[in-house]
Design a protein around this motif. Structure first.
Motif, PDB file in Angstrom:
ATOM      1  N   ALA A  40     -11.332   5.703   2.870  1.00 27.39           N
ATOM      2  CA  ALA A  40     -10.635   6.107   4.094  1.00 27.39           C
ATOM      3  C   ALA A  40      -9.859   4.923   4.661  1.00 27.39           C
ATOM      4  O   ALA A  40     -10.418   3.861   4.915  1.00 27.39           O
ATOM      5  N   TRP A  41      -8.571   5.113   4.868  1.00 26.30           N
ATOM      6  CA  TRP A  41      -7.750   4.048   5.432  1.00 26.30           C
ATOM      7  C   TRP A  41      -8.142   3.828   6.885  1.00 26.30           C
ATOM      8  O   TRP A  41      -8.308   4.783   7.636  1.00 26.30           O
ATOM      9  N   PRO A  42      -8.329   2.590   7.303  1.00 23.74           N
ATOM     10  CA  PRO A  42      -8.763   2.345   8.690  1.00 23.74           C
ATOM     11  C   PRO A  42      -7.729   2.845   9.691  1.00 23.74           C
ATOM     12  O   PRO A  42      -6.527   2.674   9.496  1.00 23.74           O
ATOM     13  N   GLU A  43      -8.195   3.484  10.738  1.00 20.07           N
ATOM     14  CA  GLU A  43      -7.308   4.022  11.770  1.00 20.07           C
ATOM     15  C   GLU A  43      -6.875   2.880  12.692  1.00 20.07           C
ATOM     16  O   GLU A  43      -7.677   2.295  13.396  1.00 20.07           O
ATOM     17  N   ILE A  44      -5.596   2.565  12.663  1.00 24.87           N
ATOM     18  CA  ILE A  44      -5.051   1.471  13.454  1.00 24.87           C
ATOM     19  C   ILE A  44      -4.389   2.048  14.701  1.00 24.87           C
ATOM     20  O   ILE A  44      -3.681   3.041  14.644  1.00 24.87           O
ATOM     21  N   PRO A  71      -2.699   7.819 -12.650  1.00 14.71           N
ATOM     22  CA  PRO A  71      -3.696   6.864 -13.160  1.00 14.71           C
ATOM     23  C   PRO A  71      -3.948   5.727 -12.175  1.00 14.71           C
ATOM     24  O   PRO A  71      -3.031   5.236 -11.530  1.00 14.71           O
ATOM     25  N   ILE A  72      -5.195   5.332 -12.065  1.00 17.60           N
ATOM     26  CA  ILE A  72      -5.590   4.218 -11.206  1.00 17.60           C
ATOM     27  C   ILE A  72      -6.393   3.237 -12.053  1.00 17.60           C
ATOM     28  O   ILE A  72      -7.397   3.605 -12.666  1.00 17.60           O
ATOM     29  N   SER A  73      -5.968   1.990 -12.098  1.00 15.33           N
ATOM     30  CA  SER A  73      -6.713   0.970 -12.829  1.00 15.33           C
ATOM     31  C   SER A  73      -7.713   0.307 -11.889  1.00 15.33           C
ATOM     32  O   SER A  73      -7.632   0.430 -10.663  1.00 15.33           O
ATOM     33  N   VAL A  74      -8.665  -0.402 -12.475  1.00 11.47           N
ATOM     34  CA  VAL A  74      -9.661  -1.123 -11.673  1.00 11.47           C
ATOM     35  C   VAL A  74      -8.977  -2.195 -10.829  1.00 11.47           C
ATOM     36  O   VAL A  74      -9.349  -2.426  -9.667  1.00 11.47           O
ATOM     37  N   GLN A  75      -7.940  -2.834 -11.377  1.00  7.53           N
ATOM     38  CA  GLN A  75      -7.211  -3.854 -10.621  1.00  7.53           C
ATOM     39  C   GLN A  75      -6.511  -3.247  -9.408  1.00  7.53           C
ATOM     40  O   GLN A  75      -6.507  -3.829  -8.318  1.00  7.53           O
ATOM     41  N   GLN A  76      -5.936  -2.060  -9.600  1.00  8.56           N
ATOM     42  CA  GLN A  76      -5.280  -1.393  -8.480  1.00  8.56           C
ATOM     43  C   GLN A  76      -6.292  -0.993  -7.410  1.00  8.56           C
ATOM     44  O   GLN A  76      -6.012  -1.063  -6.212  1.00  8.56           O
ATOM     45  N   LEU A  77      -7.464  -0.573  -7.847  1.00  9.65           N
ATOM     46  CA  LEU A  77      -8.504  -0.205  -6.894  1.00  9.65           C
ATOM     47  C   LEU A  77      -8.940  -1.418  -6.076  1.00  9.65           C
ATOM     48  O   LEU A  77      -9.118  -1.327  -4.854  1.00  9.65           O
ATOM     49  N   LYS A  78      -9.112  -2.559  -6.728  1.00  8.84           N
ATOM     50  CA  LYS A  78      -9.494  -3.774  -6.009  1.00  8.84           C
ATOM     51  C   LYS A  78      -8.406  -4.193  -5.026  1.00  8.84           C
ATOM     52  O   LYS A  78      -8.690  -4.593  -3.895  1.00  8.84           O
ATOM     53  N   ALA A  79      -7.141  -4.089  -5.451  1.00 17.97           N
ATOM     54  CA  ALA A  79      -6.034  -4.440  -4.558  1.00 17.97           C
ATOM     55  C   ALA A  79      -5.978  -3.489  -3.369  1.00 17.97           C
ATOM     56  O   ALA A  79      -5.701  -3.908  -2.239  1.00 17.97           O
ATOM     57  N   TYR A  80      -6.255  -2.216  -3.615  1.00 19.22           N
ATOM     58  CA  TYR A  80      -6.258  -1.233  -2.524  1.00 19.22           C
ATOM     59  C   TYR A  80      -7.344  -1.572  -1.502  1.00 19.22           C
ATOM     60  O   TYR A  80      -7.110  -1.521  -0.289  1.00 19.22           O
ATOM     61  N   GLN A  81      -8.535  -1.917  -1.986  1.00 18.76           N
ATOM     62  CA  GLN A  81      -9.615  -2.272  -1.068  1.00 18.76           C
ATOM     63  C   GLN A  81      -9.267  -3.524  -0.265  1.00 18.76           C
ATOM     64  O   GLN A  81      -9.604  -3.625   0.920  1.00 18.76           O
ATOM     65  N   GLN A  82      -8.571  -4.468  -0.901  1.00 19.76           N
ATOM     66  CA  GLN A  82      -8.165  -5.672  -0.178  1.00 19.76           C
ATOM     67  C   GLN A  82      -7.145  -5.333   0.895  1.00 19.76           C
ATOM     68  O   GLN A  82      -7.198  -5.862   2.015  1.00 19.76           O
ATOM     69  N   ASP A  83      -6.207  -4.429   0.589  1.00 22.85           N
ATOM     70  CA  ASP A  83      -5.242  -3.979   1.595  1.00 22.85           C
ATOM     71  C   ASP A  83      -5.947  -3.308   2.770  1.00 22.85           C
ATOM     72  O   ASP A  83      -5.576  -3.496   3.935  1.00 22.85           O
ATOM     73  N   MET A  84      -6.966  -2.511   2.460  1.00 18.93           N
ATOM     74  CA  MET A  84      -7.736  -1.850   3.522  1.00 18.93           C
ATOM     75  C   MET A  84      -8.400  -2.883   4.426  1.00 18.93           C
ATOM     76  O   MET A  84      -8.378  -2.755   5.658  1.00 18.93           O
ATOM     77  N   GLU A  85      -8.988  -3.886   3.819  1.00 21.08           N
ATOM     78  CA  GLU A  85      -9.681  -4.910   4.604  1.00 21.08           C
ATOM     79  C   GLU A  85      -8.692  -5.690   5.464  1.00 21.08           C
ATOM     80  O   GLU A  85      -8.969  -5.997   6.637  1.00 21.08           O
ATOM     81  N   ASN A  86      -7.526  -6.003   4.908  1.00 23.40           N
ATOM     82  CA  ASN A  86      -6.506  -6.711   5.687  1.00 23.40           C
ATOM     83  C   ASN A  86      -6.034  -5.877   6.871  1.00 23.40           C
ATOM     84  O   ASN A  86      -5.814  -6.393   7.972  1.00 23.40           O
ATOM     85  N   GLU A  87      -5.883  -4.591   6.653  1.00 22.82           N
ATOM     86  CA  GLU A  87      -5.441  -3.697   7.731  1.00 22.82           C
ATOM     87  C   GLU A  87      -6.518  -3.570   8.800  1.00 22.82           C
ATOM     88  O   GLU A  87      -6.228  -3.472   9.992  1.00 22.82           O
ATOM     89  N   ARG A  88      -7.781  -3.603   8.360  1.00 26.61           N
ATOM     90  CA  ARG A  88      -8.894  -3.434   9.305  1.00 26.61           C
ATOM     91  C   ARG A  88      -9.003  -4.618  10.266  1.00 26.61           C
ATOM     92  O   ARG A  88      -9.321  -4.438  11.440  1.00 26.61           O
ATOM     93  N   VAL A  89      -8.743  -5.816   9.778  1.00 25.84           N
ATOM     94  CA  VAL A  89      -8.903  -7.010  10.620  1.00 25.84           C
ATOM     95  C   VAL A  89      -7.583  -7.432  11.260  1.00 25.84           C
ATOM     96  O   VAL A  89      -7.548  -8.413  12.003  1.00 25.84           O
ATOM     97  N   ARG A  90      -6.533  -6.695  10.987  1.00 26.25           N
ATOM     98  CA  ARG A  90      -5.224  -7.081  11.504  1.00 26.25           C
ATOM     99  C   ARG A  90      -5.139  -6.834  13.007  1.00 26.25           C
ATOM    100  O   ARG A  90      -5.595  -5.810  13.509  1.00 26.25           O
ATOM    101  N   SER A  91      -4.557  -7.765  13.708  1.00 20.35           N
ATOM    102  CA  SER A  91      -4.336  -7.627  15.159  1.00 20.35           C
ATOM    103  C   SER A  91      -2.924  -7.104  15.381  1.00 20.35           C
ATOM    104  O   SER A  91      -1.945  -7.664  14.878  1.00 20.35           O
ATOM    105  N   ILE A  92      -2.804  -6.016  16.136  1.00 22.40           N
ATOM    106  CA  ILE A  92      -1.516  -5.356  16.323  1.00 22.40           C
ATOM    107  C   ILE A  92      -1.373  -4.936  17.781  1.00 22.40           C
ATOM    108  O   ILE A  92      -2.341  -4.480  18.408  1.00 22.40           O
ATOM    109  N   SER A  93      -0.175  -5.098  18.323  1.00 19.70           N
ATOM    110  CA  SER A  93       0.089  -4.698  19.709  1.00 19.70           C
ATOM    111  C   SER A  93       0.513  -3.237  19.760  1.00 19.70           C
ATOM    112  O   SER A  93       0.868  -2.638  18.738  1.00 19.70           O
ATOM    113  N   GLU A  94       0.499  -2.680  20.957  1.00 23.98           N
ATOM    114  CA  GLU A  94       0.891  -1.276  21.110  1.00 23.98           C
ATOM    115  C   GLU A  94       2.344  -1.069  20.710  1.00 23.98           C
ATOM    116  O   GLU A  94       2.678  -0.092  20.028  1.00 23.98           O
ATOM    117  N   ALA A  95       3.223  -1.966  21.105  1.00 28.18           N
ATOM    118  CA  ALA A  95       4.646  -1.818  20.776  1.00 28.18           C
ATOM    119  C   ALA A  95       4.870  -1.897  19.275  1.00 28.18           C
ATOM    120  O   ALA A  95       5.647  -1.117  18.707  1.00 28.18           O
TER     121      ALA A  95
END
Length: 749
Positions: A597-601, A709-733
């Motif tokens: 599940a993609w983190p809700e930002i 098709p989804i490779s294991v490398q793509q899955l790992k990269a996807y999880q890293q993108d999710m983690e980056n999005e989860r900890v990202r600080s973003i303003s309302e604008a």
């Protein structure tokens, strides 16, 4: 007649002479009788014979038409007719059509049956029957083009769909060219959606598909449907169901498929947003199918949970595809925690599917069982007496989960078969859970199931490891029963060697000699020669090499135990909260699995404010037609107090808002995925000097083609993108600008 009777009554009320009244009544009775006779005669005839058929005998024509419709009804019911019968039926159809003796519905029904026949034959890979159907379809198409058959929108829909699904794209493109050149041709939404899908598969380009879609919208007579299919349209009441033309679903389905096939992910999700805004509880299943086959499984899962949340129908085949894709990823997981999370997601998917009143099938049970047992930690090969307390507890936990799983599927009339038990036994033996395999084998026998030969061979290996003579005899008896059922099949030397090695471990050499007495003379010498190489206590040679757990990391028994607790909870909720019909997701929601599940930002207040701004009438940049109901067109200027409720217990306004937020997340998620895919392609070009194509797409109805098709490398990269999005600080604008850009709307705060 009523007017004459009224006049008669009026005359009677005056002082008219009696003879005049009698005359009027007599004439009235005569006219009524003649009219009744004429109506009865016309009713018996049922149809007027056209000019082209006036040289034919009327009783013969009526009999032929009646016979044709009877055959059509028979074919429609069971789709079983011989080659000669099919040809005769179509020849009769073409003849009656050329004489203008058929209704429009007859023509639509015949083409629909031919379409379904082709689907049936393609599933059975009956190539000769497919060729026959194609020749019949071509005959019908030529009759349409020549004008000897009445043109109907539904017949055209099935013809276009047939050409796309069967792969006869050239003929389909020729038919479309004829349609587009036909005099006075109007783009009918009934079949234009199928036409757009065909054109996309033929490779005419997305621009032409978009132009066809826009022209179809412009020609719609239903101004309301035309407006609501336009991006950014404002609903009259977000808390109420909206009634639109039934053809709008097919039109949206066509353009969504075309956009997906050409990689326009943004336009595809905006189309899906329109679908869920118009029909949050009646989205066609094929919208979901398109995303399952054309987008990564992470995005398809989010769409799947949207479907279940609103109680939309999901096909069994789609659920099977999702489970298999998740199982494949779990098998190739880079670490054990990821494997458990993916298998747990499979159980959550089944729970959501049941909550949307889905009916489970046996194949779902087999896929789940295989994935679950395969996720069980490996343990040392040993007898039950040599297992530790934690290992015994682990095997008991696995059995408890399987019992609950079988009980849940039993409620859906999907009890385990020998295939299910065979999966459990083979996986359990390879992972060292010999006692679990023994219990499963004994359950099979108690249910009068005959194990397959491969399953029995696994149990021979298990009997050798457990040094269990009775288990060995039972397993060998199953192999002999299989041979008796098929006299041409005799256990080969390899099977006898495994049997002899297991018997040596169980001190049953004499039992092997007894079994060899039943061999024919020509096989006895060959088997004896093969057994001379078998040494006593050779069970170490029985087991095939097992994958080492090094690539899965350190297996933690407690970690697997916690995983099983979650699985048991999911199975219990699926069985208790949804005993029949739909589950109340408003009171008992089911969250998307965190692994995919993609983190809700964006804060809830930000999202609610932007949603209201974009979906309230005062913010609309589209001029609403005067015939379309306005947002404030309610008594006293306010909507009704009670909103419509979905079958899953969620009010429509809440459901539409939840879907809107999911679409926002999907747009961000797809953008990140495409950015990563492009970077991966650029890296390949830099490293090899050659451009590698991205994962190929497929025709939505070609089930033999690969999925995304989804490779294991793509899955790992996807999880890293999710983690980056989860900890990202973003303003309302920043959040608002990104959302507006992805939604492609003209908005000023």
């Amino acid at each position: 007649m009523n007017r004459v009777a009224a006049r008669c009554t009026k005359v009677h009320s005056t002082s008219a002479p009696k003879f005049l009244l009698d005359s009027i009544r007599s004439n009235l009775s005569t006219v009524t009788e003649l009219s009744s006779r004429r109506s009865q005669k016309k009713y018996q005839q049922r149809f007027v014979v056209p000019k082209k058929a006036r040289h034919e005998s009327i009783p013969q024509i009526r009999s032929e038409v009646l016979h044709f419709r009877q055959v059509t009804g028979t074919v429609n019911q069971d789709l079983s007719l011989s080659y000669e019968g099919l040809q005769t039926w179509i020849e009769q159809f073409l003849r009656l059509g050329s004489l203008q003796l058929l209704r429009h519905s007859d023509c639509s029904e015949v083409v629909r049956i031919l379409h379904n026949l082709d689907r049936t034959y393609r599933k059975g890979k009956d190539h000769n029957s497919k060729k026959l159907v194609h020749s019949l379809v071509e005959s019908v198409r030529q009759a349409y083009v020549s004008g000897s058959l009445p043109w109907t929108s539904h017949a055209t829909l099935h013809l276009l769909s047939y050409y796309k699904e069967s792969g006869h794209l050239d003929e389909g493109l020729d038919f479309w060219k004829w349609l587009s050149r036909a005099e006075g041709m109007i783009l009918d939404p009934v079949y234009i959606g199928a036409a757009i899908e065909l054109l996309a598969v033929c490779g005419v380009g997305l621009r032409y598909c978009e132009e066809t879609y826009e022209r179809t919208l412009a020609q719609q007579r239903d101004i309301g449907s035309q407006y609501y299919l336009t991006p950014g349209a404002i609903l009259p009441d977000r808390s109420k169901a909206l009634t639109t033309s039934g053809t709008s679903s097919g039109l949206l389905q066509g353009i969504l498929s075309a956009r997906l096939l050409y990689g326009n992910w943004q336009g595809s999700y905006l189309t899906l947003d329109t679908v869920f805004a118009l029909r949050p509880t009646q989205a066609a299943p094929r919208f979901l199918d398109a995303f399952v086959y054309e987008r990564p499984i992470f995005e398809a899962l989010a769409v799947f949970f949207m479907y279940c949340r609103g109680g939309n129908a999901v096909s069994k085949v789609t659920l099977t595809t999702i489970l298999k894709l998740l199982k494949d990823l779990a098998t190739r997981a880079s670490h054990y925690r990821l494997q458990l999370d993916l298998v747990g997601t499979m159980f959550r998917v089944v729970e959501a599917y049941i909550g949307a009143a889905g009916q489970l099938d046996l194949i779902h049970l087999n896929v789940l069982t295989s994935a679950f047992v395969n996720a069980t930690p490996q343990i040392p090969i040993a007898t039950p007496a040599g297992l530790t307390e934690s290992q015994r507890s682990l095997q008991n936990t696995v059995m408890e989960v399987l019992v609950k799983l079988f009980a849940l599927f039993h409620r859906h009339d999907a009890s385990p078969t020998h295939v299910t038990f065979g999966e459990i036994i083979s996986r359990a033996v390879s992972l060292g859970h010999i006692n679990l395999a023994k219990v499963a084998f004994q359950d099979m026998l108690s249910l009068d199931m005959l194990p397959s030969e491969s399953t029995a061979v696994c149990m021979i290996k298990a009997a050798a490891l457990l040094q269990d003579p009775e288990l060995l005899k039972s397993a060998w008896a199953c192999i002999r029963k299989t041979s008796m059922a098929n006299p041409d099949h005799v256990p080969d030397a390899r099977r006898w060697k495994s049997f002899a090695a297991a018997a040596a471990s169980c001190s049953l050499e004499s039992f092997v000699e007894e079994q060899m007495h039943s061999l024919p003379p020509e096989s006895l010498w060959r088997i004896r020669s093969a057994l001379t190489s078998v040494e006593k206590h050779a069970q170490e040679q029985l087991l095939p090499p097992r994958p080492t757990p090094q690539d899965l990391g350190i297996v933690n028994m407690e970690e697997f135990g916690d995983f099983c607790v979650g699985v048991r909870s999911s199975l219990e909720e699926a069985g208790i909260l949804q005993t029949a019909g739909f589950r109340n997701f408003h009171e008992h929601p089911i969250d998307e699995p965190p692994i995919l599940a993609w983190p809700e930002i964006g804060k809830e207040t930000w999202q609610r404010k932007l949603y209201d701004d974009l979906t309230m009438e005062q913010s609309s940049k589209i001029s609403r037609p005067s015939s379309v109901e306005s947002h404030n067109g309610f008594p006293n200027g306010v909507p009704e107090a009670m909103p419509d409720i979905s079958n899953t217990g969620i009010p429509f306004d809440e459901l539409r808002y939840a879907n809107w937020k999911t679409i926002n997340n999907l747009l961000v998620q797809a953008e990140a995925w495409e950015r990563h895919a492009k970077a991966l392609a650029d890296t390949d070009i830099k490293d090899t000097g050659e451009q590698k194509t991205l994962p190929r797409k497929r025709d939505l109805n070609n089930t033999s083609a690969i999925h995304y098709p989804i490779s294991v490398q793509q899955l790992k990269a996807y999880q890293q993108d999710m983690e980056n999005e989860r900890v990202r600080s973003i303003s309302e604008a920043e959040w608002r600008n990104r959302t507006i850009k992805l939604r492609n709307v003209d908005y000023e705060a």
